[in-house]
Design an enzyme around this catalytic site. Structure first.
Site, PDB file in Angstrom:
ATOM      1  CB  CYS A  34      -4.571  -4.659  -2.852  1.00  0.00           C
ATOM      2  SG  CYS A  34      -2.865  -5.290  -2.994  1.00  0.00           S
ATOM      3  CG  ASP A  36      -2.271  -6.978  -6.064  1.00  0.00           C
ATOM      4  OD1 ASP A  36      -3.119  -7.376  -6.466  1.00  0.00           O
ATOM      5  OD2 ASP A  36      -2.223  -5.694  -6.039  1.00  0.00           O
ATOM      6  CB  CYS A  61      -0.458  -1.946  -8.580  1.00  0.00           C
ATOM      7  SG  CYS A  61       0.581  -1.445  -7.026  1.00  0.00           S
ATOM      8  CB  CYS A 105       2.187  -1.050  -3.456  1.00  0.00           C
ATOM      9  SG  CYS A 105       0.463  -0.575  -3.873  1.00  0.00           S
TER      10      CYS A 105
END
Ligand code: FES
Length: 146
Positions: A34, A36, A61, A105
């Site tokens: 992603c 991030d 996130c 994540c």
């Protein structure tokens, strides 16, 4: 998407957000999936090798916030060797699971902890058995987390 109560608790009240001045080790990683970013700071007792403190900052996130919060809680008070056992799997179990699309994540915290341990080992000229060089370490100044 359904999150467990523990995930919601750590998302709403994340533990250990922030920075450590003069940390023993810092690790910054990016999530390949992603984009991030996560940074972890460790304060390690030089004699006992116990992690006295651990803080994180992320452009990630909600699931990244919750997993990092739990991961920092799990590594605090552990030795650097015990901290290696705090895998993303262990963190997800401690949070009563994550939706499958959010599993990636949880890798951010594990990889950032490993990168911070690697940084600590390099600075101190030691080898941490079982720790491999982080793939995605982003060096100071290259990441936009401050
Ligand atoms: Fe990037 Fe969760 S979507 S860390």
């Amino acid at each position: 998407m359904k999150y467990s109560e523990k995930v919601m608790d750590h998302f709403n009240n994340p533990r250990n957000v922030g920075v450590i001045d003069q940390p023993s080790g810092v690790g910054t990683v990016g999530n390949a999936r992603c984009g991030d970013i996560m940074r972890i700071y460790l304060d390690i007792d030089p004699d006992t090798k116990v992690i006295r403190d651990c803080k994180f900052k992320t452009f990630g996130c909600g699931a990244a916030v919750a997993t990092s919060s739990m991961a920092t809680e799990l590594v605090k008070g552990k030795t650097i060797y015990e901290a290696l056992k705090v895998t993303n799997q262990a963190v997800m179990e401690a949070l009563d699971g994550l939706p499958p699309v959010k599993v990636h994540c949880s890798l951010l915290a594990e990889e950032a902890i490993h990168a911070a341990l690697w940084d600590y080992a390099e600075k101190n000229g030691i080898v941490i058995e079982g720790l491999s060089k982080p793939k995605t370490d982003i060096h100071e100044g290259e990441a936009a987390v401050s």
